[in-house]
Design an enzyme around this catalytic site. Structure first.
Site, PDB file in Angstrom:
ATOM      1  N   ASP A  90       0.820  -1.302   0.000  1.00 32.81           N
ATOM      2  CA  ASP A  90       0.036  -0.030   0.040  1.00 32.81           C
ATOM      3  C   ASP A  90       0.757   1.292  -0.007  1.00 32.81           C
ATOM      4  O   ASP A  90       1.826   1.151   0.497  1.00 32.81           O
ATOM      5  CB  ASP A  90      -0.886  -0.058   1.371  1.00 32.81           C
ATOM      6  CG  ASP A  90      -1.820   1.066   1.173  1.00 32.81           C
ATOM      7  OD1 ASP A  90      -2.174   1.802   0.224  1.00 32.81           O
ATOM      8  OD2 ASP A  90      -2.913   0.934   2.178  1.00 32.81           O
ATOM      9  N   ASP A 270      -8.320  -7.037   1.149  1.00 32.83           N
ATOM     10  CA  ASP A 270      -7.320  -7.306   2.141  1.00 32.83           C
ATOM     11  C   ASP A 270      -7.897  -6.410   3.294  1.00 32.83           C
ATOM     12  O   ASP A 270      -8.987  -5.632   2.964  1.00 32.83           O
ATOM     13  CB  ASP A 270      -6.024  -6.332   2.008  1.00 32.83           C
ATOM     14  CG  ASP A 270      -6.018  -4.839   2.007  1.00 32.83           C
ATOM     15  OD1 ASP A 270      -5.841  -4.389   3.239  1.00 32.83           O
ATOM     16  OD2 ASP A 270      -6.631  -4.246   1.132  1.00 32.83           O
ATOM     17  N   CYS A 308     -14.096 -26.943   9.635  1.00 33.99           N
ATOM     18  CA  CYS A 308     -12.759 -26.328   9.305  1.00 33.99           C
ATOM     19  C   CYS A 308     -11.787 -27.158   9.595  1.00 33.99           C
ATOM     20  O   CYS A 308     -11.795 -28.094  10.442  1.00 33.99           O
ATOM     21  CB  CYS A 308     -12.495 -24.962  10.354  1.00 33.99           C
ATOM     22  SG  CYS A 308     -11.074 -24.006   9.897  1.00 33.99           S
ATOM     23  N   CYS A 310      -8.215 -26.393   9.529  1.00 39.42           N
ATOM     24  CA  CYS A 310      -6.783 -25.558   9.973  1.00 39.42           C
ATOM     25  C   CYS A 310      -6.233 -26.315  11.134  1.00 39.42           C
ATOM     26  O   CYS A 310      -6.881 -27.054  11.792  1.00 39.42           O
ATOM     27  CB  CYS A 310      -7.318 -24.273  10.340  1.00 39.42           C
ATOM     28  SG  CYS A 310      -7.696 -23.914  12.174  1.00 39.42           S
ATOM     29  N   CYS A 313      -8.091 -26.138  14.417  1.00 43.71           N
ATOM     30  CA  CYS A 313      -9.522 -26.890  14.594  1.00 43.71           C
ATOM     31  C   CYS A 313      -9.199 -28.523  14.647  1.00 43.71           C
ATOM     32  O   CYS A 313      -9.819 -29.077  15.197  1.00 43.71           O
ATOM     33  CB  CYS A 313     -10.230 -26.554  13.490  1.00 43.71           C
ATOM     34  SG  CYS A 313     -11.270 -24.802  13.610  1.00 43.71           S
TER      35      CYS A 313
END
Length: 372
Positions: A90, A270, A308, A310, A313
């Site tokens: 940015d 984002d 989930c 991930c 989890c």
């Protein structure tokens, strides 16, 4: 940079962006690594646990600390951080906006004082390109004039006039640098402004999209307006954006915001929301959000989200995360952040698959049904 539009489902789009460092499947959510690091995670977490192909770093913050020249000496962002995939940087315009008590917009750029030591600095369109050349990002954003909403018509008019003037200066300087061999693997996006005024958005988009940019962003939203105003503004603005270049909605937002704006034709997002909310105890799930510090989770053996996959989890219970958060154990920040970013990135993968099958409408209905 190459951008290929692979499929559409009504206005939603699935595409591929190829940079010098990675192949990015869109729609894409970019984790925010403001100072070259996604808070509480390292490059291995982001690369291997999350599978992110692109993250965002910030020109303003990297310029102030450790300094863009230092980053250049240390191998630019990729060598310095050891994240080998793509970076988007940015320009620092949003930071000047958010630190408005210590910054001042002028015709030639933005004057500001460092939030670290109070030293005075001046960002011009050329200077932020020089900084981002040093950082070596794959996609750089130009300096724009962002205003908070609501704002007067006069202030919004001034904003788009400055943004267009700065965009002309930026693209000319960027292409001149490339002709000299500087930033030849880098790409540059312009930022459309105009508040929620459709006439101003039309003017800004038309002027900017006539220039030789690699992609275009919609900026100046999620800064105080109502959600429906944001959605209406995006829906109006994308009509004036090229079909064959990436469309990026900056700083947005909730899972619902992502779904709504993908439906309106946005490719890139984002936001600090998944990482910041994780640190505050809010975790995103397929059925909505939960606050893990709640007493009801003290003896809850279930994972955060049974759907989930991930690391968090698959391995830990809500009870354990509740304990870690209440104890202010630093391990919680990593586990919560991994979960939230996995949720966001997986949401994008699922949406992309639905678009490729021309089933976005069905996906959206199921997305909201789970939350009801």
């Amino acid at each position: 940079m190459q951008f290929t539009l692979e499929a559409t489902s009504k206005n939603s789009r699935a595409g591929t962006i190829i940079t010098a460092h990675s192949t990015i499947k869109t729609p894409v959510f970019m984790p925010v690594g403001t100072i070259g690091s996604v808070k509480s995670l390292d490059a291995e977490d982001v690369l291997n646990l999350l599978g992110a192909e692109i993250i965002l770093a910030n020109t303003y913050h990297m310029y102030l600390r450790p300094g863009d020249e230092t980053v250049a000496k240390m191998g630019k962002l990729h060598g310095f951080t050891k994240f080998p995939k793509s970076f988007l940087t940015d320009s620092g315009g949003f930071q000047a906006f958010s630190l408005s008590d210590i910054s001042k917009h002028k015709e030639g750029g933005i004057e500001f004082r460092s939030h670290i030591d109070g030293s005075k600095h001046f960002f011009t369109p050329k200077k932020v390109i020089d900084i981002q050349n040093n950082l070596g990002s794959d996609i750089m954003m130009i300096l724009d004039d962002l205003v908070a909403l609501p704002a007067t018509q006069e202030r919004i008019k001034l904003s788009i006039e400055r943004t267009t003037a700065w965009a002309k200066e930026s693209i000319e300087y960027f292409r001149e640098n490339q002709a000299k061999g500087v930033g030849v693997e880098q790409n540059i996006f312009a930022i459309i402004q105009g508040g929620t005024d459709k006439a101003f958005r039309t003017k800004s988009a038309t002027e900017l999209c006539a220039m030789d940019y690699d992609g275009f962003a919609i900026g100046g939203l999620s800064v105080g307006e109502l959600n429906n105003e944001m959605y209406d503004t995006v829906e109006h603005t994308v009509q004036y954006m090229p079909v064959n270049k990436p469309r990026y909605l900056m700083g947005v937002g909730t899972p619902e915001d992502l779904i709504e704006n993908i439906e309106r034709g946005i490719d890139m997002f984002d936001c600090v929301m998944p990482t910041r909310n994780a640190r505050n105890g809010t975790l995103f799930t397929s059925f909505g959000r939960i606050n893990i510090k709640g007493a009801k989770f003290k003896e809850d053996a279930a994972p955060v989200d049974p759907e989930c996959s991930c690391l968090t989890c698959k391995t830990y219970s809500r009870a354990y995360l509740n304990h870690l958060f209440r104890a202010r154990e630093i391990t919680y920040f990593r586990l919560g952040t991994i979960h939230n970013l996995h949720y966001y990135l997986n949401l994008m993968r699922e949406v992309r698959a639905a678009i490729l099958e021309d089933k976005f409408d069905e996906y959206k209905k199921e997305f909201y049904r789970k939350r009801s």
